[in-house]
Design a protein around this motif. Structure first.
Motif, PDB file in Angstrom:
ATOM      1  N   ALA A  58       0.833  -1.195   0.000  1.00 22.92           N
ATOM      2  CA  ALA A  58       0.000   0.000   0.000  1.00 22.92           C
ATOM      3  C   ALA A  58       0.875   1.255   0.000  1.00 22.92           C
ATOM      4  CB  ALA A  58      -0.917   0.003   1.222  1.00 22.92           C
ATOM      5  N   ILE A  63       0.309   5.526  -1.160  1.00 19.38           N
ATOM      6  CA  ILE A  63      -0.016   6.019   0.175  1.00 19.38           C
ATOM      7  C   ILE A  63       1.086   6.935   0.705  1.00 19.38           C
ATOM      8  CG2 ILE A  63      -0.268   5.302   2.589  1.00 19.38           C
ATOM      9  CD1 ILE A  63      -2.797   4.861   1.245  1.00 19.38           C
ATOM     10  N   SER A 243      -4.317   0.315   3.850  1.00 18.96           N
ATOM     11  CA  SER A 243      -4.298   1.740   3.518  1.00 18.96           C
ATOM     12  C   SER A 243      -5.122   2.543   4.517  1.00 18.96           C
ATOM     13  CB  SER A 243      -4.871   1.980   2.124  1.00 18.96           C
ATOM     14  OG  SER A 243      -4.357   1.063   1.210  1.00 18.96           O
TER      15      SER A 243
END
Lengths: 271, 316
Positions: A58, A63, A243
């Motif tokens: 992620a 992110i 996430s």
């Protein structure tokens, strides 16, 4: 102390309710460290082997960029909010000038204006000055919309600021800027921290304005970034939940450290 | 300035003093304006001006990508009156408002009372855990609950099966009759802790002596709650109800992420309908008319809250 029946009932109620409320978040954090198969077969079991790779994946999928963007936007906005609000609140609370009350009422009345009612004009204005799709285009409205609440809170605090300190600073030859920035603000840290915590949590999570201002993927803040994964990972739940966990952790940590200040700002808001 | 000084009588001392005082006063005024200016300018440019601009645009046929705007008088508002989706949105806002006030304030009040006087151990952990959803972003909350509401493998289905009920056949977010309540569950889950925290802070400032006196009179905890706690935190309760109402009028993120106002506009609220008109179907003028309606509601509630918050402090 004698343990009465009613006491046990109360503990069960509070404990049971709190557990129920916590379940979705516990599930979110637990699942983010599992394999997809484990997530479905045993949702509340501990992971057999923590899948930290979910977080790594992620992180690499964007992110990290979104977190950095949110950090930049939130930090700059909060610094500016605190600065302009403290200056204004000080003047409104301590200096007697014509129009003072009208300006105070105008500024704090603004907190009733929902941001959705001005999305169209803001979009037009930001577009016409070329700030659409820039972080500055997000920060400026954030600061403006942060002013009412911050002025309200700081005004109440500055009303009770001891005037002896002001007089002493004046005698030492401070001008008004030095007085506010070097003397009053450092002595008002508790109130400033309340504003900082409240605005940080609020802006970290802000979505509506980000949705209309930011277009480029590379400029997205974390809530806006999450919506991209919403479509992309609709079947890959462990990555989605990793996430969400990463988006939540920073505010959660900030809240746990500064819980008292945060609650004080909320209570001040409601009084 | 000098003119007004000359109108004074012959005592030469008086005007002089006045002039000196007013010079100092004017420099103080200048300080005041200088300090207020940055906040005021930003606020007027980015909040006040756009607000009036919204009212202005509500009288035009206009889309964000259009080069020209066309004045159409009150036509947007006339169309609004006959727009079923607008009424649905308004009704949904009202449903959210009523249910939120009852559930969030009701549960928040009971929970706060139990934490304040019912338990001895674990007060702060109960407070913190119930508050965690509040600091999460509504986007993260909505995505999390979208997974929980998943029509085939979601936790919500498992939960109702566990207590012996059938999950809705069209899904929690797919059935137009229940979708708004599914969203409300999420809203109440996220914000009850907020109400609880504020009420709890109010309760903690109630004098302990009142409770001790009542205990001597043999009052039960429930009697104490109704005759001491509730009257003492009356203002806090009113403030919390207003905050909850304002939140219900403003709701956007949760609905936008969970359903985009669907299915078939069943969960449309004013916020999402404004966004839909302005940014999806290019009808910014019409969106502005909806915004004006939303603005009226928000300003009324905000005004009530301000009266409540400014009055006592000025009196004190």
């Amino acid at each position: 102390m004698k343990l009465r029946f009613s006491t046990i009932i109360v503990y069960l109620l509070v404990g049971g309710y709190t557990l129920l409320v916590s379940l979705p978040i516990v599930w979110m954090f637990l699942s983010s460290t599992k394999t997809v198969r484990e997530l479905f077969s045993s949702p509340f079991a501990l992971p057999q082997e923590p899948q930290w790779s979910n977080f790594a994946k992620a992180w690499e999928s964007g992110i990290s960029q979104y977190l950095v963007n949110s950090l930049i936007v939130t930090t700059l906005s909060v610094v500016l909010i605190v600065l302009v609000s403290a200056l204004a609140a000080y003047a409104l609370a301590r200096i007697n000038f014509p129009g003072r009350i009208a300006i105070y009422l105008l500024l704090i009345a603004g907190f009733a204006i929902p941001v959705h009612t001005v999305l169209v004009p803001l979009y037009r204005s930001l577009n016409s000055v070329g700030l659409l799709n820039t972080h500055a285009g997000l920060i400026l409205p954030y600061v403006a919309f942060g002013i009412p609440f911050s002025v309200l809170l700081l005004y109440a605090f500055f009303l009770e600021f001891p005037s002896e300190i002001e007089d002493a600073a004046r005698i030492d030859g401070c001008n008004i800027w030095q007085l506010v920035l070097r003397v009053v603000m450092p002595l008002s840290l508790p109130a400033l921290v309340s504003v900082v915590v409240f605005q940080s949590v609020f802006l970290w999570n802000e979505f509506s304005l980000a949705l209309i201002v930011i277009r480029d993927d590379a400029l997205r803040t974390i809530p806006l970034g999450l919506t991209k994964f919403q479509g992309q990972w609709s079947t890959n739940w462990t990555l989605m939940l990793a996430s969400l966990s990463m988006a939540t952790l920073p505010v959660l940590i900030l809240f746990i450290i500064l819980q008292r200040q945060f609650i004080r700002s909320l209570v001040g808001f409601s009084k | 300035m000098t003119n007004s000084v000359q109108t004074y009588d012959n005592q030469s001392e008086k005007p002089r003093k006045r002039r000196r005082a007013s010079a100092r006063q004017r420099s103080e005024w200048r300080d005041g304006y200088m300090l207020v200016a940055p906040a005021l300018i930003l606020f007027v440019l980015l909040v006040v001006y756009p607000m009036f601009n919204t009212i202005y645009l509500s009288f035009f046929n206009y889309g964000l990508t259009d080069a020209r705007i066309r004045f159409i008088g009150a036509n947007n508002f006339i169309e609004l009156m006959g727009d079923e989706v607008f009424w649905r949105a308004l009704r949904n806002n009202l449903t959210i408002l009523i249910v939120s006030v009852i559930v969030q304030v009701g549960v928040g009040l009971i929970l706060a009372a139990l934490i304040d006087r019912g338990i001895r151990w674990g007060k702060s952990i109960a407070r913190t855990l119930n508050f965690v959803p509040v600091v999460m972003s509504a986007v993260a909350v909505a995505i999390l609950w979208q997974l929980i509401y998943d029509p085939t493998v979601g936790l919500a289905n498992r939960f109702v099966s566990l207590i012996g009920l059938d999950p809705p056949s069209q899904g929690w977010l797919g059935d137009p009759r229940i979708v708004i309540y599914s969203i409300l569950v999420v809203a109440c889950w996220q914000y009850t802790g907020y109400v609880m925290i504020i009420i709890l802070a109010g309760m903690q400032s109630v004098s302990q002596e009142l409770y001790e006196a009542a205990a001597i009179d043999g009052a039960t905890e429930i009697q104490k709650f109704f005759s001491i706690t509730l009257p003492s935190i009356r203002n806090v309760n009113i403030a919390v109800i207003l905050i909850t109402m304002i939140g219900a009028v403003k709701v956007f993120d949760l609905v936008y992420i969970l359903t985009r106002g669907g299915p078939a506009n069943a969960s449309q609220v004013m916020g999402t309908y404004i966004y839909y008109n302005a940014f999806t179907v290019n009808r910014a003028g019409y969106a502005s008319a909806i915004s004006v309606v939303l603005l009226v509601f928000a300003l009324i509630l905000g005004f009530l809250q301000l009266r409540l918050s400014v009055r006592p402090r000025e009196a004190a």
